[in-house]
Write a protein that holds these residues in place. Structure first.
Motif, PDB file in Angstrom:
ATOM      1  N   PHE A   1       8.295  88.471 -21.779  1.00 15.53           N
ATOM      2  CA  PHE A   1       9.296  89.309 -22.453  1.00 15.53           C
ATOM      3  C   PHE A   1       8.851  90.745 -22.205  1.00 15.53           C
ATOM      4  N   LYS A   2       9.455  91.362 -21.202  1.00 22.35           N
ATOM      5  CA  LYS A   2       9.051  92.736 -20.860  1.00 22.35           C
ATOM      6  C   LYS A   2       9.551  93.691 -21.928  1.00 22.35           C
ATOM      7  N   LYS A   3       8.673  94.594 -22.341  1.00 20.73           N
ATOM      8  CA  LYS A   3       9.153  95.605 -23.287  1.00 20.73           C
ATOM      9  C   LYS A   3       9.349  96.939 -22.569  1.00 20.73           C
ATOM     10  N   VAL A   4      10.018  97.837 -23.237  1.00 18.53           N
ATOM     11  CA  VAL A   4      10.330  99.143 -22.634  1.00 18.53           C
ATOM     12  C   VAL A   4       9.035  99.870 -22.260  1.00 18.53           C
ATOM     13  N   GLY A   5       9.066 100.601 -21.146  1.00 21.30           N
ATOM     14  CA  GLY A   5       7.958 101.519 -20.858  1.00 21.30           C
ATOM     15  C   GLY A   5       7.066 101.069 -19.713  1.00 21.30           C
ATOM     16  N   TYR A   6       7.178  99.806 -19.262  1.00 24.25           N
ATOM     17  CA  TYR A   6       6.274  99.301 -18.231  1.00 24.25           C
ATOM     18  C   TYR A   6       7.007  99.143 -16.902  1.00 24.25           C
ATOM     19  N   ALA A   7       6.335  99.540 -15.824  1.00 23.81           N
ATOM     20  CA  ALA A   7       6.926  99.436 -14.486  1.00 23.81           C
ATOM     21  C   ALA A   7       6.472  98.135 -13.829  1.00 23.81           C
ATOM     22  N   CYS A   8       7.398  97.488 -13.100  1.00 25.09           N
ATOM     23  CA  CYS A   8       7.072  96.260 -12.352  1.00 25.09           C
ATOM     24  C   CYS A   8       6.569  96.651 -10.967  1.00 25.09           C
ATOM     25  N   SER A   9       5.558  97.474 -10.914  1.00 27.12           N
ATOM     26  CA  SER A   9       5.105  98.021  -9.645  1.00 27.12           C
ATOM     27  C   SER A   9       3.594  97.850  -9.585  1.00 27.12           C
TER      28      SER A   9
ATOM     29  N   LYS B   1       0.402 105.218  -9.536  1.00 28.50           N
ATOM     30  CA  LYS B   1       1.137 106.426  -9.947  1.00 28.50           C
ATOM     31  C   LYS B   1       2.309 106.092 -10.878  1.00 28.50           C
ATOM     32  N   ASP B   2       2.756 104.808 -10.890  1.00 28.94           N
ATOM     33  CA  ASP B   2       3.872 104.408 -11.748  1.00 28.94           C
ATOM     34  C   ASP B   2       3.416 103.945 -13.142  1.00 28.94           C
ATOM     35  N   ALA B   3       2.113 104.000 -13.413  1.00 36.31           N
ATOM     36  CA  ALA B   3       1.563 103.471 -14.671  1.00 36.31           C
ATOM     37  C   ALA B   3       2.275 104.098 -15.884  1.00 36.31           C
ATOM     38  N   PRO B   4       2.371 103.362 -17.020  1.00 33.94           N
ATOM     39  CA  PRO B   4       1.797 102.041 -17.270  1.00 33.94           C
ATOM     40  C   PRO B   4       2.533 100.913 -16.544  1.00 33.94           C
ATOM     41  N   LEU B   5       1.758  99.944 -16.059  1.00 33.02           N
ATOM     42  CA  LEU B   5       2.292  98.847 -15.254  1.00 33.02           C
ATOM     43  C   LEU B   5       2.313  97.549 -16.057  1.00 33.02           C
ATOM     44  N   LEU B   6       3.300  96.713 -15.731  1.00 29.85           N
ATOM     45  CA  LEU B   6       3.357  95.388 -16.354  1.00 29.85           C
ATOM     46  C   LEU B   6       2.072  94.608 -16.019  1.00 29.85           C
ATOM     47  N   TYR B   7       1.563  94.842 -14.802  1.00 33.35           N
ATOM     48  CA  TYR B   7       0.361  94.103 -14.366  1.00 33.35           C
ATOM     49  C   TYR B   7      -0.859  94.445 -15.233  1.00 33.35           C
ATOM     50  N   ASP B   8      -0.832  95.618 -15.870  1.00 38.74           N
ATOM     51  CA  ASP B   8      -1.975  96.026 -16.705  1.00 38.74           C
ATOM     52  C   ASP B   8      -2.044  95.237 -18.007  1.00 38.74           C
ATOM     53  N   VAL B   9      -0.913  94.652 -18.407  1.00 40.55           N
ATOM     54  CA  VAL B   9      -0.909  93.964 -19.711  1.00 40.55           C
ATOM     55  C   VAL B   9      -0.960  92.441 -19.561  1.00 40.55           C
TER      56      VAL B   9
ATOM     57  N   GLY C   1      11.384  89.505  -8.605  1.00 41.23           N
ATOM     58  CA  GLY C   1      12.335  90.606  -8.749  1.00 41.23           C
ATOM     59  C   GLY C   1      11.708  91.654  -9.668  1.00 41.23           C
ATOM     60  N   ARG C   2      12.507  92.649 -10.004  1.00 40.32           N
ATOM     61  CA  ARG C   2      11.970  93.724 -10.845  1.00 40.32           C
ATOM     62  C   ARG C   2      12.948  94.092 -11.944  1.00 40.32           C
ATOM     63  N   LEU C   3      12.426  94.572 -13.045  1.00 34.02           N
ATOM     64  CA  LEU C   3      13.252  95.220 -14.068  1.00 34.02           C
ATOM     65  C   LEU C   3      12.820  96.679 -14.123  1.00 34.02           C
ATOM     66  N   ASP C   4      13.763  97.574 -14.386  1.00 34.23           N
ATOM     67  CA  ASP C   4      13.420  98.991 -14.493  1.00 34.23           C
ATOM     68  C   ASP C   4      12.490  99.212 -15.686  1.00 34.23           C
ATOM     69  N   ARG C   5      11.828 100.335 -15.672  1.00 35.41           N
ATOM     70  CA  ARG C   5      10.893 100.665 -16.762  1.00 35.41           C
ATOM     71  C   ARG C   5      11.576 100.593 -18.136  1.00 35.41           C
ATOM     72  N   ASP C   6      12.842 101.047 -18.192  1.00 37.25           N
ATOM     73  CA  ASP C   6      13.516 101.084 -19.498  1.00 37.25           C
ATOM     74  C   ASP C   6      14.328  99.813 -19.777  1.00 37.25           C
ATOM     75  N   THR C   7      14.228  98.807 -18.914  1.00 41.04           N
ATOM     76  CA  THR C   7      14.925  97.533 -19.149  1.00 41.04           C
ATOM     77  C   THR C   7      13.964  96.571 -19.845  1.00 41.04           C
ATOM     78  N   THR C   8      14.508  95.799 -20.781  1.00 46.86           N
ATOM     79  CA  THR C   8      13.680  94.820 -21.501  1.00 46.86           C
ATOM     80  C   THR C   8      14.105  93.409 -21.093  1.00 46.86           C
ATOM     81  N   GLY C   9      13.312  92.428 -21.525  1.00 45.29           N
ATOM     82  CA  GLY C   9      13.747  91.043 -21.430  1.00 45.29           C
ATOM     83  C   GLY C   9      12.980  90.170 -20.475  1.00 45.29           C
ATOM     84  N   LEU C  10      13.690  89.137 -20.030  1.00 36.43           N
ATOM     85  CA  LEU C  10      13.070  88.022 -19.313  1.00 36.43           C
ATOM     86  C   LEU C  10      12.666  88.387 -17.894  1.00 36.43           C
ATOM     87  N   ILE C  11      11.376  88.230 -17.614  1.00 41.33           N
ATOM     88  CA  ILE C  11      10.907  88.394 -16.229  1.00 41.33           C
ATOM     89  C   ILE C  11       9.832  87.355 -15.976  1.00 41.33           C
TER      90      ILE C  11
END
Ligand code: URA
Length: 247
Positions: free
Chosen positions: A70-78, A82-90, A104-114
């Motif tokens: 469940f991706k929350k707002v603020g994290y990049a799927c990269s 330089k794009d930190a904070p990253l989803l991979y960090d959590v 696939g990817r969700l934008d930093r400001d998109t939430t939900g299922l990934i």
């Protein structure tokens, strides 16, 4: 494990190591299938086979090679620092693997299922447009969409900055939220960069909130809270490829 899955593929998918290190383990005679050393990377497995690697029983009841998040707002799927904070960090330490990538990817400001997986072929099954694995997005938008918005989405619309038409998709208009924003769902079977935002922009609106809550037949599970992830269960893996009727 999956019927006919090659041994090295299975061990990599289960997070035993990278492709190369798994093969090395097999070469070093550290892998047993049904109690017998197996030296063949490509040995095809049966669902009943019992596999040990370096003395550890490799179960396939849960798939730590694929995570549901469940991706929350603020994290990049990269992967770019330089794009930190990253989803991979959590990603919790016990699930981390050098080959994990988002499906696939969700934008930093998109939430939900990934989903995240170490299985590159599987990414294609979920993401390739011809596989028709539909994703459902819930959105809140400002502005007024053109009167023929739904028909344009349905027939494969053009976006402002892309010469290729989108594949036919589905837009449902759901009235307005308490803050006055329009509410809608968009169903897509392709995943171009910022696609929902660009489609809504071409229709005269602006996406203000975006949330993905379904991929194929798999809904965002209620046991996951924003920011959480866990291994994908076998039944969820199956549901992913069961297409819902209302797409
Ligand atoms: N479409 C977008 O515009 N953004 C996303 O994050 C996903 C789909």
């Amino acid at each position: 494990m999956r019927l006919d899955e090659p041994l090295d593929y299975f061990l990599t998918r289960r997070g035993v190591g990278t492709w190369a290190s798994v093969r090395q383990l097999i070469q070093q005679q550290q892998v047993l299938v049904n109690g017998i050393i197996c030296k063949h990377y490509h040995r095809r497995l049966l669902p009943t086979d019992v596999v040990n690697a370096a003395g550890v029983l490799i179960k396939d009841d849960i798939d730590t090679g694929t995570l549901i998040c469940f991706k929350k707002v603020g994290y990049a799927c990269s992967h770019e620092r330089k794009d930190a904070p990253l989803l991979y960090d959590v990603i919790p330490r016990h699930y981390q693997h050098p080959n994990l990538q988002t499906v696939g990817r969700l934008d930093r400001d998109t939430t939900g299922l990934i989903l995240l997986t170490i299985d590159g072929m599987w990414v294609q099954l979920v993401m390739a447009p011809e596989k028709r694995c539909w994703k459902r997005y819930r959105l809140a938008f400002s502005g007024i969409l053109s009167a023929d918005a739904q028909a344009r989405v349905c027939s494969g619309m053009m976006m402002l900055d892309d010469p290729r038409p989108c594949l036919p998709a589905r837009l449902e208009l759901l009235g307005h939220a308490a803050d006055g924003l329009g509410l809608a769902t968009m169903h897509l079977c392709e995943g171009r960069h910022h696609q929902v935002k660009r489609m809504i922009a071409a229709l005269g609106g602006r996406v203000e909130r975006l949330h993905r809550d379904r991929i194929g037949g798999l809904e965002l599970p209620t046991d996951l809270h924003p920011g959480e992830m866990r291994p994908l269960r076998g039944d969820e893996r199956v549901r992913l490829f069961e297409m819902p009727e209302n797409v």
